[in-house]
Design a protein around this motif. Sequence first.
Motif, mmCIF file in Angstrom:
data_model
loop_
_atom_site.group_PDB
_atom_site.id
_atom_site.type_symbol
_atom_site.label_atom_id
_atom_site.label_comp_id
_atom_site.label_asym_id
_atom_site.label_seq_id
_atom_site.Cartn_x
_atom_site.Cartn_y
_atom_site.Cartn_z
ATOM 1 N N LEU A 1 12.795 2.020 -5.689
ATOM 2 C CA LEU A 1 12.091 3.117 -5.036
ATOM 3 C C LEU A 1 11.202 2.639 -3.898
ATOM 4 C CD1 LEU A 1 11.051 5.420 -7.985
ATOM 5 C CD2 LEU A 1 12.904 5.727 -6.370
ATOM 6 N N GLY A 2 10.811 1.378 -3.920
ATOM 7 C CA GLY A 2 9.931 0.849 -2.872
ATOM 8 C C GLY A 2 8.581 1.523 -2.870
ATOM 9 N N ILE A 3 8.030 1.747 -4.056
ATOM 10 C CA ILE A 3 6.785 2.490 -4.173
ATOM 11 C C ILE A 3 5.620 1.753 -3.519
ATOM 12 C CG2 ILE A 3 5.049 3.290 -5.827
ATOM 13 C CD1 ILE A 3 7.329 4.136 -7.609
ATOM 14 N N ILE A 4 5.482 0.479 -3.789
ATOM 15 C CA ILE A 4 4.330 -0.259 -3.274
ATOM 16 C C ILE A 4 4.384 -0.393 -1.749
ATOM 17 C CG2 ILE A 4 3.103 -2.464 -3.337
ATOM 18 C CD1 ILE A 4 3.881 -2.605 -6.313
ATOM 19 N N PRO A 5 5.500 -0.802 -1.154
ATOM 20 C CA PRO A 5 5.524 -0.836 0.313
ATOM 21 C C PRO A 5 5.339 0.542 0.947
ATOM 22 C CG PRO A 5 7.320 -2.136 -0.565
ATOM 23 C CD PRO A 5 6.694 -1.418 -1.714
ATOM 24 N N ARG A 6 5.891 1.568 0.330
ATOM 25 C CA ARG A 6 5.735 2.928 0.876
ATOM 26 C C ARG A 6 4.288 3.386 0.773
ATOM 27 N NH1 ARG A 6 7.064 6.471 4.468
ATOM 28 N NH2 ARG A 6 7.353 8.574 3.704
ATOM 29 N N LEU A 7 3.633 3.047 -0.327
ATOM 30 C CA LEU A 7 2.235 3.400 -0.506
ATOM 31 C C LEU A 7 1.362 2.719 0.548
ATOM 32 C CD1 LEU A 7 0.114 4.836 -2.272
ATOM 33 C CD2 LEU A 7 0.026 2.773 -3.649
ATOM 34 N N THR A 8 1.624 1.447 0.807
ATOM 35 C CA THR A 8 0.846 0.742 1.833
ATOM 36 C C THR A 8 1.146 1.288 3.226
ATOM 37 O OG1 THR A 8 2.499 -1.014 2.012
ATOM 38 C CG2 THR A 8 0.677 -1.371 0.485
ATOM 39 N N LEU B 1 2.019 4.464 3.955
ATOM 40 C CA LEU B 1 1.385 5.774 4.093
ATOM 41 C C LEU B 1 -0.131 5.675 4.214
ATOM 42 C CD1 LEU B 1 3.457 7.909 1.578
ATOM 43 C CD2 LEU B 1 3.526 8.005 4.068
ATOM 44 N N SER B 2 -0.726 4.742 3.487
ATOM 45 C CA SER B 2 -2.182 4.620 3.520
ATOM 46 C C SER B 2 -2.675 3.647 4.589
ATOM 47 C CB SER B 2 -2.701 4.182 2.151
ATOM 48 O OG SER B 2 -2.177 2.910 1.816
ATOM 49 N N LYS B 3 -1.732 3.056 5.333
ATOM 50 C CA LYS B 3 -2.056 2.105 6.406
ATOM 51 C C LYS B 3 -2.904 0.942 5.897
ATOM 52 C CE LYS B 3 -1.751 5.513 10.119
ATOM 53 N NZ LYS B 3 -1.161 6.576 9.409
ATOM 54 N N THR B 4 -2.522 0.406 4.749
ATOM 55 C CA THR B 4 -3.231 -0.726 4.149
ATOM 56 C C THR B 4 -2.252 -1.846 3.827
ATOM 57 O OG1 THR B 4 -3.030 0.326 1.982
ATOM 58 C CG2 THR B 4 -5.093 0.665 3.163
ATOM 59 N N MET B 5 -1.432 -2.221 4.797
ATOM 60 C CA MET B 5 -0.418 -3.258 4.575
ATOM 61 C C MET B 5 -1.042 -4.603 4.180
ATOM 62 S SD MET B 5 2.618 -2.143 4.828
ATOM 63 C CE MET B 5 3.871 -3.169 5.527
ATOM 64 N N LYS B 6 -2.246 -4.876 4.667
ATOM 65 C CA LYS B 6 -2.865 -6.162 4.368
ATOM 66 C C LYS B 6 -3.330 -6.255 2.914
ATOM 67 C CE LYS B 6 -7.250 -4.588 6.235
ATOM 68 N NZ LYS B 6 -7.103 -3.589 7.227
ATOM 69 N N MET B 7 -3.347 -5.133 2.212
ATOM 70 C CA MET B 7 -3.798 -5.113 0.822
ATOM 71 C C MET B 7 -2.649 -5.021 -0.171
ATOM 72 S SD MET B 7 -7.100 -2.657 1.233
ATOM 73 C CE MET B 7 -7.746 -3.075 -0.368
ATOM 74 N N ILE B 8 -1.437 -5.343 0.245
ATOM 75 C CA ILE B 8 -0.266 -5.183 -0.618
ATOM 76 C C ILE B 8 -0.357 -6.058 -1.871
ATOM 77 C CG2 ILE B 8 1.184 -6.909 0.525
ATOM 78 C CD1 ILE B 8 3.505 -4.809 0.177
#
Length: 140
Positions: free
Chosen positions: A30-37, A39-46
Amino acid sequence: MTIKVVGVIFIGLAGGLAVGSGFVAFLTVLGIIPRLTQLSKTMKMIRYYEWAVVLGAISGAMATLRDPILGISSLFLIPLGLTGGIFYGMLAGALTEVLNVFPVLAKRLGIDGKIIILIMAIVLGKIFGSIFQWVYLVHH
């Protein structure tokens, strides 16, 4: 007696590995974690999201095995329930997004231009169903 204990340990570990592998595969597909980052524009907090999932799974497994009684205030249960609801809502949203469930369902029902009504009906149904379960079924 020792063979039974070793057998139970082996079966428990095998079952845990199977369920854990399925959970990780489900999250990965589903790619939940990358999609969540995204959408929330928090890629550095993955990494924090990933560790939150791991620690949540471990603490959930430990709580299931120990069946704890927490003795916490019911006011604390409100944000706890909200975060659980947000998690399951996002999981359901990710699943429907991947599978394109809403467009297919709207087309089959003949309401192509009114997909927002379909989404709101599902959301409100889930909300009222959850409230009914907690108010009526849990307390009776």
